[in-house]
Design a protein around this motif. Structure first.
Motif, mmCIF file in Angstrom:
data_model
loop_
_atom_site.group_PDB
_atom_site.id
_atom_site.type_symbol
_atom_site.label_atom_id
_atom_site.label_comp_id
_atom_site.label_asym_id
_atom_site.label_seq_id
_atom_site.Cartn_x
_atom_site.Cartn_y
_atom_site.Cartn_z
ATOM 1 N N GLU A 60 4.683 12.348 1.561
ATOM 2 C CA GLU A 60 3.736 13.474 1.463
ATOM 3 C C GLU A 60 4.418 14.780 1.861
ATOM 4 N N GLU A 109 2.310 7.015 -6.722
ATOM 5 C CA GLU A 109 1.340 8.009 -7.195
ATOM 6 C C GLU A 109 1.827 9.423 -6.896
ATOM 7 N N LEU A 110 2.434 9.604 -5.726
ATOM 8 C CA LEU A 110 2.858 10.946 -5.325
ATOM 9 C C LEU A 110 4.159 11.347 -6.024
ATOM 10 N N GLY A 111 5.130 10.426 -6.043
ATOM 11 C CA GLY A 111 6.407 10.739 -6.681
ATOM 12 C C GLY A 111 7.574 10.296 -5.823
ATOM 13 N N GLU A 160 2.537 1.712 -3.449
ATOM 14 C CA GLU A 160 1.605 2.232 -4.451
ATOM 15 C C GLU A 160 1.371 3.719 -4.249
ATOM 16 N N LYS A 161 1.127 4.131 -3.012
ATOM 17 C CA LYS A 161 0.843 5.550 -2.742
ATOM 18 C C LYS A 161 2.076 6.407 -3.013
ATOM 19 N N TRP A 183 0.851 -1.198 0.000
ATOM 20 C CA TRP A 183 0.000 0.000 0.000
ATOM 21 C C TRP A 183 0.886 1.248 0.000
ATOM 22 N N VAL A 237 4.478 6.936 4.185
ATOM 23 C CA VAL A 237 3.664 7.775 3.299
ATOM 24 C C VAL A 237 3.694 9.222 3.777
#
Lengths: 241, 241
Positions: free
Chosen positions: B233, B98-100, B94-95, B91, B229
């Motif tokens: 972020e 998506e963010l970079g 994957e996240k 998880w 994450v």
């Protein structure tokens, strides 16, 4: 640190329901005289001493009370369109709880793939995540409403900072989420996150009319649940880091 | 927008492997003359026209090349201890994609619950997430190393901003992650995230000696994958919002 949950507090005593008692007495083998920590889901941590190790209805005497345990200094409502795959929504809910959130509102948009949503399982996940992340308050899950109704209900509240995360690049002027958040302490914030197909033009127009600020969450193309966690992270990181 | 992936580019032509060809021709029913978009995993998007709709070895002619497609202006390596439950690590991966992010390094710490980690499945997840989030570059997954070895290898690189997220409240002076990040454009950043039991004192001492800055990610008690994450972020939001 293991936490138990109860809504039954009576004077100096606390009673655990069947599930919690079973876990306390049969699984973790607590006995009379053991100290246990209990949250009430409203923000308070009670340190207690087990007085009756009944496997279906354990009782404990409260010896210490700590309000606002693990609390955050703002109130955050995340109105997020349920994803087609429920696991993804549940991941968001768990992560949002670990970080700090007050209410999840499943909102059904014009472009939503999932139009029906049952809240019971989510409530169990939120309780479990609150215990695991040592927070006295368990976030609420509202019953599903349409995006339009959420905008109308929340729009009437002037004291709430209202954000709508949408794409519509070029068409709708958007602020960065950090700028739109401003000062956070003591504030109430509501964030709307749309479905994979984004909000409709009418939904965005209504939101803007009702005081929602259109924001972007950076240039990456994020799944619904990732956008939702990103918004929660933006509030959390702005407040604490 | 559907994306295909290939590493076989030869002059003006691109060949899809068996999996990608099957998906292109049998599932999505593309035919000669159709336009398809192909990423090479290194950052470039190729717009192509299908010249041979072979279900095992499709070929297409490149008509447009866009380098740095969906790229982010920093290089981020996340060295994260694999979680006991692999879903959680996947998880995060994957996240993060998506963010970079650029590289994931599974690091095994003294307190790690999971000491063995197979990278193959993670690579498939990263490819899928890169296609879904429209990025030309697929993050790399390094082979697992010990936390100590990661600190020693990365510590020798002065041009990298090195952060270690740890608890040790009061014992080790920690900066907020935003302060420690500073200016991001063109920078290379490495972030170490420990297991549920945190890093050992020796690991933190070695990291500090080798130039890692101890940082905190706010007051919440975050699971390993949530902390990871949150760090991604922090970089993303600081760069773009």
């Amino acid at each position: 640190m293991e936490l138990f949950f109860s809504r039954q507090f009576d004077g100096d005593f606390c009673t655990l329901d069947a599930d919690e008692s079973g876990h306390c007495v049969k699984v973790l083998r607590h006995r009379e005289g053991d100290e246990i920590s209990v949250i009430d889901g409203e923000g308070t941590l009670y340190t207690c001493v087990l007085t009756d190790a009944s496997p279906k209805s354990a009782q404990a005497r409260v010896v210490k009370v700590e309000p606002d345990w693990g609390a955050h200094p703002y109130r955050l409502t995340m109105a997020v369109c349920p994803t087609k795959n429920l696991d993804r929504y549940e991941w968001f809910a768990e992560k949002a709880t670990e970080l700090g959130i007050d209410t999840i509102v499943p909102v059904i948009g014009e472009h939503s793939e999932r139009k029906v949503f049952k809240t019971e399982r989510l409530r169990r996940i939120l309780l479990s995540a609150s215990k695991q992340s040592l927070k006295g308050a368990v976030p609420e899950v509202a019953e599903p409403v349409s995006v339009k109704d959420f905008i109308l209900e929340t729009g009437s509240r002037e004291d709430v900072t209202k954000l709508i995360c949408c794409c519509f690049e070029g068409e709708v002027p958007r602020t960065s989420v950090f700028e739109a958040l401003g000062e956070l302490a003591g504030r109430e914030i509501a964030v709307l996150i749309g479905p994979e197909g984004d909000f409709s033009r009418e939904e965005v127009a209504l939101a803007v009319e009702k005081g929602f600020v259109p924001v972007h969450l950076g240039p990456s193309r994020l799944r619904t649940e990732t956008a939702a966690v990103t918004a929660v992270e933006a509030v959390y990181l702005k407040a604490f880091c």
